[in-house]
Write an enzyme that holds these catalytic residues in place. Structure first.
Site, PDB file in Angstrom:
ATOM      1  N   ARG A   1      -0.657  16.744 -11.385  1.00  0.00           N
ATOM      2  CA  ARG A   1      -0.177  15.309 -11.159  1.00  0.00           C
ATOM      3  C   ARG A   1       1.369  15.136 -11.236  1.00  0.00           C
ATOM      4  O   ARG A   1       2.141  15.819 -12.072  1.00  0.00           O
ATOM      5  CB  ARG A   1      -0.785  14.511 -12.146  1.00  0.00           C
TER       6      ARG A   1
ATOM      7  N   THR B   1      -5.829  10.318  -0.116  1.00  0.00           N
ATOM      8  CA  THR B   1      -6.192  11.596  -0.865  1.00  0.00           C
ATOM      9  C   THR B   1      -7.539  12.402  -0.176  1.00  0.00           C
ATOM     10  O   THR B   1      -8.022  12.058   0.984  1.00  0.00           O
ATOM     11  CB  THR B   1      -6.886  11.091  -2.101  1.00  0.00           C
TER      12      THR B   1
ATOM     13  N   THR C   1      -3.586  14.879  -3.747  1.00  0.00           N
ATOM     14  CA  THR C   1      -3.413  13.739  -2.969  1.00  0.00           C
ATOM     15  C   THR C   1      -1.750  13.710  -2.763  1.00  0.00           C
ATOM     16  O   THR C   1      -0.878  14.292  -3.378  1.00  0.00           O
ATOM     17  CB  THR C   1      -3.863  12.491  -3.571  1.00  0.00           C
TER      18      THR C   1
ATOM     19  N   GLU D   1      -1.153  10.318  -2.224  1.00  0.00           N
ATOM     20  CA  GLU D   1      -1.257   8.835  -2.481  1.00  0.00           C
ATOM     21  C   GLU D   1      -1.685   8.160  -1.245  1.00  0.00           C
ATOM     22  O   GLU D   1      -2.725   8.419  -0.800  1.00  0.00           O
ATOM     23  CB  GLU D   1      -0.014   8.238  -3.229  1.00  0.00           C
TER      24      GLU D   1
ATOM     25  N   GLU E   1       3.312   8.420  -5.251  1.00  0.00           N
ATOM     26  CA  GLU E   1       2.587   8.282  -6.257  1.00  0.00           C
ATOM     27  C   GLU E   1       2.782   7.131  -7.502  1.00  0.00           C
ATOM     28  O   GLU E   1       2.211   6.784  -8.245  1.00  0.00           O
ATOM     29  CB  GLU E   1       2.420   9.674  -7.217  1.00  0.00           C
TER      30      GLU E   1
ATOM     31  N   ASP F   1       1.447   4.096  -8.501  1.00  0.00           N
ATOM     32  CA  ASP F   1       0.234   4.030  -9.212  1.00  0.00           C
ATOM     33  C   ASP F   1       0.494   3.668 -10.766  1.00  0.00           C
ATOM     34  O   ASP F   1      -0.497   3.246 -11.669  1.00  0.00           O
ATOM     35  CB  ASP F   1      -0.549   5.482  -9.348  1.00  0.00           C
TER      36      ASP F   1
ATOM     37  N   SER G   1      -4.157   7.771 -12.695  1.00  0.00           N
ATOM     38  CA  SER G   1      -4.828   8.186 -11.441  1.00  0.00           C
ATOM     39  C   SER G   1      -6.391   7.669 -11.534  1.00  0.00           C
ATOM     40  O   SER G   1      -6.721   7.490 -12.598  1.00  0.00           O
ATOM     41  CB  SER G   1      -4.790   9.662 -11.313  1.00  0.00           C
ATOM     42  N   SER G   2      -7.014   7.672 -10.388  1.00  0.00           N
ATOM     43  CA  SER G   2      -8.385   7.395 -10.300  1.00  0.00           C
ATOM     44  C   SER G   2      -9.233   8.706  -9.909  1.00  0.00           C
ATOM     45  O   SER G   2     -10.298   8.301 -10.010  1.00  0.00           O
ATOM     46  CB  SER G   2      -8.674   6.042  -9.208  1.00  0.00           C
TER      47      SER G   2
ATOM     48  N   GLY H   1      -8.601   6.211  -3.578  1.00  0.00           N
ATOM     49  CA  GLY H   1      -7.805   5.148  -4.392  1.00  0.00           C
ATOM     50  C   GLY H   1      -8.839   5.054  -5.547  1.00  0.00           C
ATOM     51  O   GLY H   1      -9.651   5.836  -6.249  1.00  0.00           O
TER      52      GLY H   1
END
Length: 630
Positions: free
Chosen positions: A128, A425, A443, A445, A472, A475, A502-503, A525
């Site tokens: 990430r 993503t 991703t 984003e 990103e 987020d 993040s999801s 998302g």
């Protein structure tokens, strides 16, 4: 005759299995059926991937399920060359940077879930993105459309993350697994419908170099479907990384291109603060999954800094008390009771997510408390069949269930945190002939990130490195917030070197003996969480085959106060029932909630299958495949 009889026996067996699974009582919570989700697969026509003749068969030498046919082919070639699931996953990730540049690539990051068959170990490689050292809590305040400006760009993690995965769990070198991507970038690929459709969206036109590459006149894509697309700049960048290793991305000329690229903005904008030191200092992390059980199965998913796993598992535990799957009690697929309790569970879990979930390396994330049986029972106890929760649910306080002898405090009256958009993503899954599994969500984003290529201007010419930079950091909470229980800064507020929430939710399902059955995940998302949730429920509760579990329509609620998005396909009388209960319903014109890709192992036979999502360009390739189909 012999082959015809074999085909007859094969399909007859599947029909019988499907009948037995459908007849099983939905409330049974004992050891799960080992044939969970076994299915033939039909590739979607819109993928234009020339579906091979072996579609619908089972495999033993590996399966890839990817949201793009070219990416699937890259992974299959690496498996055929002796690579394992990790090698193939890294090859797919780099290939998707070429063929799905709007969705993912080396300018971003993600989460790679790995299960090693020989040891039974399940881990995540967390690549990430991070906030630069110069980031501040209020850096988005007063910035119009920050997701289209350099201020939204985080320190990319994919390159060091994939290198770490290969070093610890792969069989091949980074240079070897990058070869399919280099060929795609240098020799070209046939443009897919999704590639062409995204080429002239507003984000692809944000900056001159991006517009020139994707949509030169601002109206018509540079290529039509089926025409060859090349990216020589990206091929050159890949060659440098392949030859010199991951450090070449985080220092030198490429690093300069990233730093200068994130300084871009237009109008009354704001540049990013990333420095070459931020890039040099970036390191991925190895994490263990968050784990819970559901009706006898063990579910493992991504932990902090993602909210995906915790939110999915919390919803599953809230829903476990309902007889979902039992039509005789009104809980069949798509029935009013089923959808109502799912909507309510989503509202409750997303209320908790907004306050309590973020990067646990920087903030207190009460992961144990959020999944504690007593806490989950209290939260789920708010769900009633005859009514909608009103007023809208607020976050609960899981701290007493997370920390022993904790004294509860009052809840402050503060606004819910606000985050930016997350629209694209990509996700893919791999199983190899040794039984190793990978579920990888990657991703940049939003579509095309913040819209700019990495690069810099020298002697009047733009030095373009061929990859898009992420957005990103939107987020994070885009305005500074306060945790309503602790009075401290919001769990997901911006801090230097922090990872944004993040999801993403790469997930695996295991049987009671700890054997992996399914690997799955999705882009989309905040809807990622609900897409994965529903496929898990379709498999376990509704006894669907893998492909059916992916194909059927979905719903999504991503905020405690938000309305319910529904894909087409649900009955109008059910929609009317939900409206009568007080739910706000929006039915989309197309199916566009998530794009699940998944692989499955039939534990009774050892056979492997894949499931692909036609919501994008999902493609499954299984091995071995006949000569002439490579």
């Amino acid at each position: 005759m012999k082959k015809s009889r074999q085909r007859f026996v094969f399909w007859s067996t599947l029909v019988i299995l499907a009948f037995l699974l459908a007849a099983a009582p939905a409330t049974w919570c004992g050891p799960p059926q080992e044939t969970l989700g076994v299915s033939g697969v039909t590739l979607p026509d819109n993928a234009k991937g020339k579906p091979p003749s072996w579609t619908g068969k089972a495999f033993r030498q590996g399966v890839v399920a990817v949201a793009n046919p070219h990416g699937a082919e890259a992974g299959a070639k690496i498996l055929e060359a002796g690579g394992n699931a990790v090698d193939a996953a890294v090859a797919i990730a780099y290939a998707l940077n070429v063929v799905e540049p709007q969705s993912a690539g080396i300018g971003g990051g993600g989460f790679m879930m790995i299960h090693i068959a020989a040891t039974g170990q399940t881990v995540f490689i967390d690549s990430r993105e991070k906030a630069p050292a110069g980031a501040t809590r209020n850096m988005f305040v007063g910035v119009s459309s920050p997701s289209t400006k350099g201020v939204s760009c985080g320190v990319p993690g994919m390159v060091r993350g994939t290198a770490l995965a290969l070093a610890q769990y792969g069989r091949l070198s980074l240079a070897e697994v990058m070869q399919p991507a280099i060929r795609l970038a240098e020799d070209g690929f046939a443009a897919t419908p999704r590639y062409v459709a995204a080429s002239c969206n507003s984000r692809a036109l944000n900056y001159p170099e991006t517009k020139a590459y994707f949509c030169p006149d601002g109206i018509h894509p540079r290529v039509d479907v089926g025409e060859i697309v090349t990216n020589p700049n990206l091929a050159d960048t890949f060659k440098v990384i392949a030859a010199q290793g991951p450090d070449a991305f985080y220092s030198g000329d490429i690093a300069k291109g990233i730093v200068e690229g994130q300084k871009r903005y237009y109008g009354t904008g704001k540049s990013g603060t990333m420095t070459e030191a931020d890039l040099a200092n970036y390191q991925p992390a190895v994490r263990v999954p968050v784990v819970a059980t559901y009706r006898g199965y063990t579910i493992k998913s991504m932990t902090s800094p993602s909210s995906g796993g915790l939110t999915i598992l919390q919803m599953l535990k809230m829903l476990e008390r309902f007889p979902i799957g039992d039509s005789s009690q009104g809980f069949g697929f798509g029935e009013t009771n089923t959808l109502h309790v799912m909507i309510e569970a989503m509202r409750l879990a997303y209320a908790d997510r907004a306050v309590w979930m973020g990067d646990a390396d920087f903030a207190y994330v009460p992961a144990v408390g959020l999944l504690d049986p007593v806490y989950v029972a209290l939260r789920g106890g708010n769900i009633h069949l005859g009514s909608r929760i009103s007023p809208n649910p607020t976050a609960g306080d899981p701290r007493p269930y997370d920390v022993a002898a904790f004294s509860r405090g009052p809840r402050l009256a503060v606004a819910d945190p606000v985050t930016g958009p997350g629209e694209t993503t990509t996700h893919f899954c791999v199983v190899d002939k040794w039984g190793n599994l990978v579920s990888y969500t990657n991703t940049i984003e939003s579509s095309h990130g913040f819209g700019a290529f990495a690069g810099y201007t020298q002697d009047g010419q733009f030095r373009n490195f061929g990859f898009l930079l992420n957005n990103e950091l939107t987020d994070f909470n885009t305005t500074p917030s306060t945790n309503p229980y602790t009075g401290t800064i919001g769990t997901n507020d911006v801090e230097p070197m922090k990872r944004p929430r993040s999801s993403m939710a790469p997930t695996m399902i295991f049987d009671p003996q700890g054997r992996p059955v399914v690997a799955l995940g999705s882009p989309g998302g905040a809807t990622i969480i609900n897409s994965v949730l529903q496929v898990i429920m379709n498999l376990i509760d509704h006894k669907m085959t893998l492909q059916a579990a992916i194909d059927v329509p979905r719903i999504s609620v991503t905020a405690a106060s938000g309305g319910t998005s529904m894909e087409p396909g649900f009955q109008q009388d059910v929609i009317n029932d939900l409206l009568a209960l007080g739910h706000s319903i929006s039915v989309a014109s197309v199916s566009d909630i998530g794009s699940i890709q998944a692989v499955i192992i039939d534990l009774q036979t050892g056979k492997q299958y894949g499931g692909a999502d036609a919501r994008r360009e999902g493609t499954v390739i299984g091995l071995p495949r006949p000569q002439g189909n490579k």
